[in-house]
Design a protein around this motif. Structure first.
Motif, PDB file in Angstrom:
ATOM      1  N   GLY A 102       0.918  -1.317   0.030  1.00 15.70           N
ATOM      2  CA  GLY A 102      -0.001  -0.095   0.148  1.00 15.70           C
ATOM      3  C   GLY A 102       0.707   1.237  -0.087  1.00 15.70           C
ATOM      4  N   GLN A 103       0.385   2.538  -0.785  1.00  9.80           N
ATOM      5  CA  GLN A 103       1.014   3.626  -0.851  1.00  9.80           C
ATOM      6  C   GLN A 103       0.566   4.462   0.453  1.00  9.80           C
ATOM      7  OE1 GLN A 103       0.047   4.975  -4.462  1.00  9.80           O
ATOM      8  NE2 GLN A 103       1.797   4.221  -5.530  1.00  9.80           N
ATOM      9  N   ILE A 104       1.567   5.344   0.845  1.00 11.47           N
ATOM     10  CA  ILE A 104       1.266   6.012   1.843  1.00 11.47           C
ATOM     11  C   ILE A 104       1.262   7.627   1.243  1.00 11.47           C
ATOM     12  CG2 ILE A 104       2.119   7.188   3.991  1.00 11.47           C
ATOM     13  CD1 ILE A 104       3.783   4.638   4.473  1.00 11.47           C
ATOM     14  N   GLU A 105      -0.126   7.939   1.070  1.00  9.84           N
ATOM     15  CA  GLU A 105      -0.309   9.228   0.514  1.00  9.84           C
ATOM     16  C   GLU A 105      -1.728   9.520   0.660  1.00  9.84           C
ATOM     17  OE1 GLU A 105      -1.234   7.639  -4.014  1.00  9.84           O
ATOM     18  OE2 GLU A 105       0.699   8.507  -3.576  1.00  9.84           O
ATOM     19  N   LYS A 106      -2.217  10.678   0.256  1.00  8.87           N
ATOM     20  CA  LYS A 106      -3.505  11.382   0.686  1.00  8.87           C
ATOM     21  C   LYS A 106      -4.799  10.147   0.074  1.00  8.87           C
ATOM     22  CE  LYS A 106      -6.522  15.294  -0.256  1.00  8.87           C
ATOM     23  NZ  LYS A 106      -6.753  16.776  -0.465  1.00  8.87           N
ATOM     24  N   ASP A 107      -4.663   9.809  -1.393  1.00  3.25           N
ATOM     25  CA  ASP A 107      -5.596   9.032  -2.017  1.00  3.25           C
ATOM     26  C   ASP A 107      -4.557   7.606  -2.259  1.00  3.25           C
ATOM     27  OD1 ASP A 107      -7.648  10.827  -1.761  1.00  3.25           O
ATOM     28  OD2 ASP A 107      -6.945  11.627  -3.525  1.00  3.25           O
ATOM     29  N   PRO A 108      -4.385   6.812  -1.049  1.00  2.00           N
ATOM     30  CA  PRO A 108      -3.422   5.810  -1.371  1.00  2.00           C
ATOM     31  C   PRO A 108      -3.785   4.593  -2.296  1.00  2.00           C
ATOM     32  CG  PRO A 108      -4.543   5.551   0.748  1.00  2.00           C
ATOM     33  CD  PRO A 108      -5.064   6.736   0.298  1.00  2.00           C
ATOM     34  N   SER A 109      -3.220   4.055  -2.943  1.00  2.00           N
ATOM     35  CA  SER A 109      -3.504   2.685  -3.661  1.00  2.00           C
ATOM     36  C   SER A 109      -2.986   1.580  -3.081  1.00  2.00           C
ATOM     37  CB  SER A 109      -2.942   2.843  -5.061  1.00  2.00           C
ATOM     38  OG  SER A 109      -3.747   3.985  -5.872  1.00  2.00           O
ATOM     39  N   TRP A 110      -3.565   0.378  -3.081  1.00  2.00           N
ATOM     40  CA  TRP A 110      -2.975  -0.786  -2.506  1.00  2.00           C
ATOM     41  C   TRP A 110      -3.208  -2.176  -3.192  1.00  2.00           C
ATOM     42  CZ3 TRP A 110      -6.623  -4.289  -0.844  1.00  2.00           C
ATOM     43  CH2 TRP A 110      -7.933  -4.080  -0.727  1.00  2.00           C
ATOM     44  N   VAL A 111      -2.722  -3.075  -2.847  1.00  5.80           N
ATOM     45  CA  VAL A 111      -2.875  -4.484  -3.537  1.00  5.80           C
ATOM     46  C   VAL A 111      -2.654  -5.419  -2.619  1.00  5.80           C
ATOM     47  CG1 VAL A 111      -0.629  -4.512  -4.255  1.00  5.80           C
ATOM     48  CG2 VAL A 111      -2.164  -5.903  -5.522  1.00  5.80           C
ATOM     49  N   ALA A 112      -3.458  -6.558  -2.566  1.00  8.06           N
ATOM     50  CA  ALA A 112      -3.232  -7.637  -1.453  1.00  8.06           C
ATOM     51  C   ALA A 112      -3.588  -8.852  -2.010  1.00  8.06           C
ATOM     52  CB  ALA A 112      -4.030  -7.375  -0.153  1.00  8.06           C
ATOM     53  N   GLY A 113      -3.111 -10.049  -1.661  1.00  6.15           N
ATOM     54  CA  GLY A 113      -3.655 -11.235  -2.200  1.00  6.15           C
ATOM     55  C   GLY A 113      -2.844 -12.455  -1.986  1.00  6.15           C
ATOM     56  N   ILE A 114      -3.150 -13.599  -2.362  1.00  2.00           N
ATOM     57  CA  ILE A 114      -2.414 -14.636  -1.863  1.00  2.00           C
ATOM     58  C   ILE A 114      -2.196 -15.743  -3.016  1.00  2.00           C
ATOM     59  CG2 ILE A 114      -4.592 -16.090  -2.041  1.00  2.00           C
ATOM     60  CD1 ILE A 114      -3.574 -17.946   0.082  1.00  2.00           C
ATOM     61  N   SER A 115      -0.934 -16.104  -3.222  1.00  2.00           N
ATOM     62  CA  SER A 115      -0.323 -16.819  -4.305  1.00  2.00           C
ATOM     63  C   SER A 115       0.399 -18.208  -4.149  1.00  2.00           C
ATOM     64  CB  SER A 115       0.923 -15.818  -5.161  1.00  2.00           C
ATOM     65  OG  SER A 115       1.977 -16.075  -4.286  1.00  2.00           O
ATOM     66  N   ALA A 116       0.191 -19.055  -4.927  1.00  2.00           N
ATOM     67  CA  ALA A 116       0.700 -20.402  -5.003  1.00  2.00           C
ATOM     68  C   ALA A 116       1.360 -20.548  -6.262  1.00  2.00           C
ATOM     69  CB  ALA A 116      -0.431 -21.303  -4.654  1.00  2.00           C
ATOM     70  N   SER A 117       2.859 -21.530  -6.055  1.00  2.00           N
ATOM     71  CA  SER A 117       3.455 -21.782  -7.193  1.00  2.00           C
ATOM     72  C   SER A 117       3.980 -23.040  -7.070  1.00  2.00           C
ATOM     73  CB  SER A 117       4.700 -20.816  -7.261  1.00  2.00           C
ATOM     74  OG  SER A 117       5.562 -20.711  -6.181  1.00  2.00           O
ATOM     75  N   TRP A 118       4.182 -23.649  -8.320  1.00  2.00           N
ATOM     76  CA  TRP A 118       4.563 -25.102  -8.444  1.00  2.00           C
ATOM     77  C   TRP A 118       5.693 -25.055  -9.309  1.00  2.00           C
ATOM     78  CZ3 TRP A 118      -0.406 -23.876  -7.476  1.00  2.00           C
ATOM     79  CH2 TRP A 118      -0.947 -24.682  -6.725  1.00  2.00           C
ATOM     80  N   LYS A 119       6.544 -25.832  -9.113  1.00  2.00           N
ATOM     81  CA  LYS A 119       7.582 -26.295 -10.134  1.00  2.00           C
ATOM     82  C   LYS A 119       6.964 -27.301 -11.042  1.00  2.00           C
ATOM     83  CE  LYS A 119      11.294 -28.870  -9.848  1.00  2.00           C
ATOM     84  NZ  LYS A 119      12.638 -29.492  -9.616  1.00  2.00           N
ATOM     85  N   LEU A 120       6.999 -27.140 -12.457  1.00  2.00           N
ATOM     86  CA  LEU A 120       6.326 -28.021 -13.287  1.00  2.00           C
ATOM     87  C   LEU A 120       7.355 -28.850 -13.924  1.00  2.00           C
ATOM     88  CD1 LEU A 120       3.282 -26.042 -14.680  1.00  2.00           C
ATOM     89  CD2 LEU A 120       3.274 -27.782 -12.646  1.00  2.00           C
TER      90      LEU A 120
END
Length: 577
Positions: free
Chosen positions: A424-442
């Motif tokens: 998340g950005q620290i500003e007056k109108d902040p933008s942010w992103v959040a999530g979960i990821s999973a990775s496999w070696k194929l």
């Protein structure tokens, strides 16, 4: 006889040795003999690990003043070692409170050593005191402690791999843009689009006067090129988090492998410590043997001086020939040369002990050579000790543990890694992103099957190495056990030779006074007596060295002290506390 001084008091021994004609042996740089009760304290460098202070041992300032304590015969050897370590840890703590850490100069290499403190070491040292000092001044042991500390810190660092990673990002940018944009293609496209649009919008009507060209009108307002110039600055800040919530056991495998490497470092340190104990015993009692040999040579020279004086009188009175007189003089010259050589050998042996204990003065051993007439326990007892305590087996076990952890790590090759993330950005109108990821070696990277096969081979290697090391230890213990028994029987068998040679020498000396024997016969008897006593002292040293090797092969080198304290036969020693 001067050699039989073990029953005399310290004062009598000192006066007797001071009365020898030749320069006193084993005191090359002193020019005169110090009183056996005199203590010369000189500062020595102690090397420790300033961060972990894991190389803690006993305070030498206290141990030098204490006499050697008798070992409790009812306690096991393992408990004895543990008690010693517990005591030395406490003493080290007291020493550090008394003296702060500083930088000192090593007396041998003259290099500066940080995080050390001085030790007051007496020039008269018992074996136990020398053992305590060795643990504190050995650079090799201090280096091993540093390696153990480094491995432990690495393990601690790996333990936090699964913890959330929180990071902050700050950015400050300055820019300057200077560009010439070509708008001709854009302009032509707009003109065509406008003209086409007008034709499509106006419905068919009767002919009208010509209308203006709207495309050209628009195109006239759009230049063929445009020069762009911009400059300024931007700033931004933000917070992010990454949390690996599932790693399929990779972190545990890495931590376990690091722990196993620490165990291997500890085993290597124990191997080096046991080897140093054995080296100390070897040099300590070789110095004692060299001192005894120098004394025996000095005693022989003293006796031959009396024989030479008697031969001179008999020659003057005509009782012996000139050849007999010259033989006595030749024997005296040889005895003097042998005495000087033995004196130098004693100096060298004491210097080797001095180098090991890293002092700039001569170390004078006070613990005598010894032999126990009691039989050793059965060889199976020592073999069981070896299989339980020897650091070599501990090192093999650490190698196997590393292979097991590498096998566990290889087994995670196709398992997923799951992570939570957010920013998340620290500003007056902040933008942010959040999530979960999973990775496999194929596909690609290290071959999982090959990695598993490699780790299985390493486990098998460790198992087979354990069998080999165990067999070698059992054989080594058997060999050292027989060496101790052989040296014991050898010492006892040589006692009759010593008694016989002493009696023959006494009779030859009396016969020389009565004119029955010649000086050469006295010299021969003196040589046989010297040989018998020297061989018996060498047998005692063989017993001591074999016993030390046996204790080292059992992994309990400090158990040597218990046998020393229980010994019922002790040879004379020049230096006493």
């Amino acid at each position: 006889m001067k050699f039989a001084l073990s029953t005399l008091s310290t004062a009598v021994m000192t006066i007797t040795f001071m009365g020898l004609a030749a320069p006193t042996f084993a005191s090359a740089t002193d020019h005169n003999i110090e009183s056996p009760n005199e203590v010369t304290a000189v500062a020595v460098t102690q090397i420790i690990d300033a961060d972990t202070q894991k190389s803690t041992q006993s305070s030498v300032q206290d141990s030098v003043q204490d006499s050697v304590q008798d070992s409790a015969q009812n306690s096991t050897q393992k408990n004895e070692i543990q008690n010693r370590r517990s005591t030395t840890d406490t003493d080290m703590g007291q020493a550090e409170q008394k003296t702060g850490l500083t930088t000192l100069i090593d007396p041998i290499t003259h290099k500066s050593i940080d995080n050390s403190y001085p030790l007051a070491v007496s020039s008269l040292l018992s074996l136990e005191q020398a053992q305590n000092i060795l643990l504190q001044v050995s650079p090799k042991l201090a280096a091993n402690q540093a390696a153990i500390a480094a491995s432990e810190y690495q393990t601690d660092a790996l333990k936090t791999l699964d913890n959330p990673l929180v990071f902050a990002q700050l950015s400050a940018n300055a820019y300057n843009l200077d560009a010439d944009l070509d708008l001709s293609s854009l302009k032509n496209g707009i003109v065509n689009d406008v003209n086409n649009g007008v034709d499509n919008v106006i419905p068919p009507i009767p002919p009208l006067p010509d209308l203006p060209n709207f495309g050209e009108l628009v195109g006239e307002r759009i230049p063929d090129s445009y020069e762009l110039k911009r400059s300024g600055s931007t700033a931004g800040a933000g917070l992010g988090v990454v949390w690996p919530i599932y790693t399929a056991g990779r972190t545990n495998a890495l931590t376990g492998a690091s722990n196993a490497r620490t165990q291997e470092a500890v085993a290597d340190s124990l191997l080096d410590k046991n080897e140093l104990y054995n080296t100390l015993i070897e040099r300590y009692f070789k110095a004692q043997l060299a001192i005894i040999a120098a004394y025996l040579r000095e005693d022989a020279y003293d006796t031959l001086q009396q024989t030479d004086h008697m031969a001179q009188r008999l020659f003057e009175e005509g009782f012996i020939s000139r050849v007999d007189r010259l033989e006595a003089q030749s024997a005296l010259a040889d005895a003097k040369s042998e005495s000087v050589n033995a004196n130098n050998d004693a100096r060298l042996a004491m210097m080797a002990l001095q180098r090991l204990l890293r002092t700039d003065y001569r170390i004078k051993p006070t613990t005598p050579l010894f032999v126990s007439s009691r039989p050793l326990p059965d060889v199976n007892y020592f073999q069981n000790l070896s299989l339980t305590n020897h650091p070599g087996l501990q090192k093999v076990a650490a190698k196997r543990a590393q292979a097991e952890q590498l096998h566990a790590l290889s087994d995670t090759g196709h398992k997923p890694t799951v992570m939570l993330y957010g920013y998340g950005q620290i500003e007056k109108d902040p933008s942010w992103v959040a999530g979960i990821s999973a990775s496999w070696k194929l596909w690609g990277g290290l071959d999982k099957n090959a990695s598993l096969a490699s780790s299985n081979a390493k486990i098998r290697q460790a198992d087979l190495s354990e069998i080999e090391v165990s067999d070698n230890l059992l054989l080594l213990v058997e060999k050292n056990w027989h060496d101790v028994n052989n040296a014991q029987s050898r010492y006892q068998a040589l006692q009759s030779n010593v008694d016989l040679a002493a009696e023959v020498l006494r009779l030859r000396q009396l016969g020389l006074q009565e004119g029955v024997n010649t000086p050469i016969e006295v010299v021969q008897a003196q040589t046989q007596s010297l040989k018998a006593r020297t061989e018996q002292a060498q047998a005692a040293n063989s017993y001591v060295q074999s016993l030390a090797a046996l204790m080292q092969s059992c992994g309990t080198p400090l158990a040597f002290n218990a046998y020393l304290n229980a010994a019922d036969i002790r040879l004379p020693t020049l230096y006493t506390e």
